[in-house]
Motif scaffolding. Sequence first.
Motif, PDB file in Angstrom:
ATOM      1  N   GLU A  84       0.792  -1.219   0.177  1.00 49.06           N
ATOM      2  CA  GLU A  84       0.120  -0.122   0.028  1.00 49.06           C
ATOM      3  C   GLU A  84       0.884   1.235   0.106  1.00 49.06           C
ATOM      4  O   GLU A  84       1.041   1.904   0.845  1.00 49.06           O
ATOM      5  CB  GLU A  84      -0.804   0.023   0.973  1.00 49.06           C
ATOM      6  N   SER A  85       1.139   1.662  -0.975  1.00 51.28           N
ATOM      7  CA  SER A  85       1.974   3.078  -1.320  1.00 51.28           C
ATOM      8  C   SER A  85       1.471   3.976  -2.369  1.00 51.28           C
ATOM      9  O   SER A  85       1.779   5.058  -2.295  1.00 51.28           O
ATOM     10  CB  SER A  85       3.269   2.859  -1.860  1.00 51.28           C
ATOM     11  N   GLU A  86       0.141   3.558  -3.021  1.00 51.38           N
ATOM     12  CA  GLU A  86      -0.356   4.579  -3.800  1.00 51.38           C
ATOM     13  C   GLU A  86      -0.966   5.845  -3.321  1.00 51.38           C
ATOM     14  O   GLU A  86      -1.811   5.664  -2.304  1.00 51.38           O
ATOM     15  CB  GLU A  86      -1.356   3.775  -4.579  1.00 51.38           C
ATOM     16  N   PRO A  87      -0.524   6.942  -3.371  1.00 50.97           N
ATOM     17  CA  PRO A  87      -1.065   8.347  -2.875  1.00 50.97           C
ATOM     18  C   PRO A  87      -2.269   8.177  -2.722  1.00 50.97           C
ATOM     19  O   PRO A  87      -3.220   8.318  -3.930  1.00 50.97           O
ATOM     20  CB  PRO A  87      -0.367   9.283  -3.541  1.00 50.97           C
ATOM     21  N   THR A  89      -4.236   6.236  -0.706  1.00 52.83           N
ATOM     22  CA  THR A  89      -4.929   4.888  -0.477  1.00 52.83           C
ATOM     23  C   THR A  89      -4.103   4.480   1.021  1.00 52.83           C
ATOM     24  O   THR A  89      -2.838   4.465   1.311  1.00 52.83           O
ATOM     25  CB  THR A  89      -4.299   4.067  -1.280  1.00 52.83           C
ATOM     26  N   TYR A 169       7.749   2.302  -3.687  1.00 52.74           N
ATOM     27  CA  TYR A 169       6.160   2.211  -4.119  1.00 52.74           C
ATOM     28  C   TYR A 169       6.301   1.141  -5.308  1.00 52.74           C
ATOM     29  O   TYR A 169       5.276   0.505  -5.312  1.00 52.74           O
ATOM     30  CB  TYR A 169       6.013   3.501  -4.872  1.00 52.74           C
TER      31      TYR A 169
END
Lengths: 446, 193
Positions: A84-87, A89, A169
């Motif tokens: 989980e690294s999607e800006p 989220t 990411y």
Amino acid sequence: MGRKILLDKIDIPGILGFDVYRNNGGYSAVEKALKTMSPDQVLDEVKKSGIRGRGGAGFPAGMKWSFLDRSTNNPRYLICNADESEPGTFKDRYLMEKLPHLLIEGLIVSSYALGANTCFIYIRGEFKYLVGILEKAIFEARKNGFIGKNILSSGYSLDIYVHPGAGAYICGEETALIESLEGKRGNPRIKPPFPASKGLYQCPTVVNNVETLASIGPIIIMGGEEYAKIGTGKSTGTKLISASGHINQPGVYEIEMGISVEDFIYLDEYCGGIRGSKKLKAIVAGGSSVPVLPENLVFKTAKNETRLMTYESLAEGGFESGTMLGSGGLIVYDEDACMVRNTWNFSRFYHHESCGQCSPCREGTGWMEKVLYRIEHGQGRIEDIDLLVNISKNIEGNTICPLGDAAAWPVASAIRHFREEFEFHVKHPEKIKNKDHGNIQKLFVP
Amino acid sequence: MHNNQIQHKIHFRENKEFHFREEIMEKVKQIISRYPEGKQKSALLPILHIAQEENCGHLSVDVMDYVAQLLGIQSIEVYEVATFYSQFYLEKQGKYVIELCKTASCAICGGEDILDFIKEKLNIQEGETTDDKLFTLKTVECLGGCGYAPVMQVNTEFYEFLDRQKIDSIIDELRSKANDEKAKASTWAEKFC
Ligand SMILES: Cc1cc2nc3c(=O)[nH]c(=O)nc-3n(C[C@H](O)[C@H](O)[C@H](O)COP(=O)(O)O)c2cc1C
Ligand code: FES
């Protein structure tokens, strides 16, 4: 209130612990699957549920599972993608922190269906504090006979391990994740071969998102058909939405797919409207990688239909006038937000996170960042705007993994919908220099 | 970009004697045993995290060589990984590494002002360490806490909904905690790590 399937037990005191979770119906999906169903029957239920991957791409989970190469004697692996690294989220973190046993239960049932005897949770390095929570849950499940050898006397054995990343990411991309899990740099692999045939250690592997896997327990309990009744069309079930930005109540919400975007942003049970009673300017619907939507396309599609929180409705209009549900990371911008600054911010992110393998992405993301920097800082030229579009087109589709596309879409869509604002930056450098960070409304009179 | 163009100030032979303490070694062995025979290299990231913790918060060449030897791989296989991931530091860090999110939601919810304020308060720029070696200030990309923006992480601790007041009290608290520890410390390593 919509139906809750994932977060329904979140408020029960002590739900972090095994006993409370178990006393509230926890691990009954494992019992049901291992005692009364064959792995193929579990797979069938998942197919019937129609659940689509919650990590971003929305690929049907049942179909992905059915591609797993079952023809060899090689071990099979299940990997839970907790990178989980999607800006925008932050739902997986929430789920793991509050309901670790729900995830573990899903992992056991899923591993059983896939015939995997080892499952790894690849968690981003920054979530170190979650490792302890997950390992405790694994320990408790093992102590109670739900993990380990011969689970519930079914003859099926499983080990689950937590594996930390270290700040990248790109390791959320499934083949980069596999490389990273093998102890290498996170460089995505060329596909095919797909992980389903040659994944971890060149063995058949399934990679799924945390939320996808946490949904498997409830699906087995209620049955695939029941699950598929929730939602609309090809968007079945419930979805966790991470809501952030200029809203009154940021947070993680579980929605039945099919509620309208307007309800989600304005109803008190969800985001509760825009902060400070300001006007809405734009949204990013599914994490930073998806096209940005301007206000006039948020509540209605270009065809004047109500825009819904579903895969199909958000995508309505394609790249011209639509976006994507992606990972469900909704960022809301109010009237004061500066779209140029935001686009520059996103570009800087992708430049920083590019693994550097493919030239179009490695160089292109850097060029976009630089050009956007100069526009944002009052040194832009009018031809820069088309230059950006040109660069984004040359990245899109020309890279090994979709990070290139993810970097290109936000730029192309911001220029498509907010070209005037970019032009204003170029034409009025003196005003731009006085801008207070992202605050543009006071200056920008189109 | 995760690249190798950046000139890292890698610390060379500064700690030739580096090795894991007995209890740490137990943990390390247990981690290695999770992976199939012949795939011990998989343990590299988890072990580098531990090594970094054991080496006052950064990885020197000696430490990386030690890890390579432990896993039976080439040193270069460790260097290339250590230079790729942003959580591995090749330079000495302050006792507290402040990692402030500068992405998307944090940027639009006041994060930029927080950055200005921390710089002012600590009198350092991004990437720098205070003279007393207590604080290193870094900006990082999305920490997965966008709904609680602006957020930062100090070592493994998360801080959310930051404002100037909160920053004031967090930094003051850490500073006095560090001073207490230093006063109580008995060994050289405890004092200066
Ligand atoms: C650059 C990039 C980053 C990604 N990051 C994540 C992530 O953090 N978490 C995740 O679950 N999927 C991420 N994905 C998607 C994964 O590649 C993969 O599709 C997903 O884990 C599959 O799980 P699902 O089918 O359950 O969604 C990313 C993809 C790309 C291209
Ligand atoms: S944008 Fe700061 S945590 Fe996600």
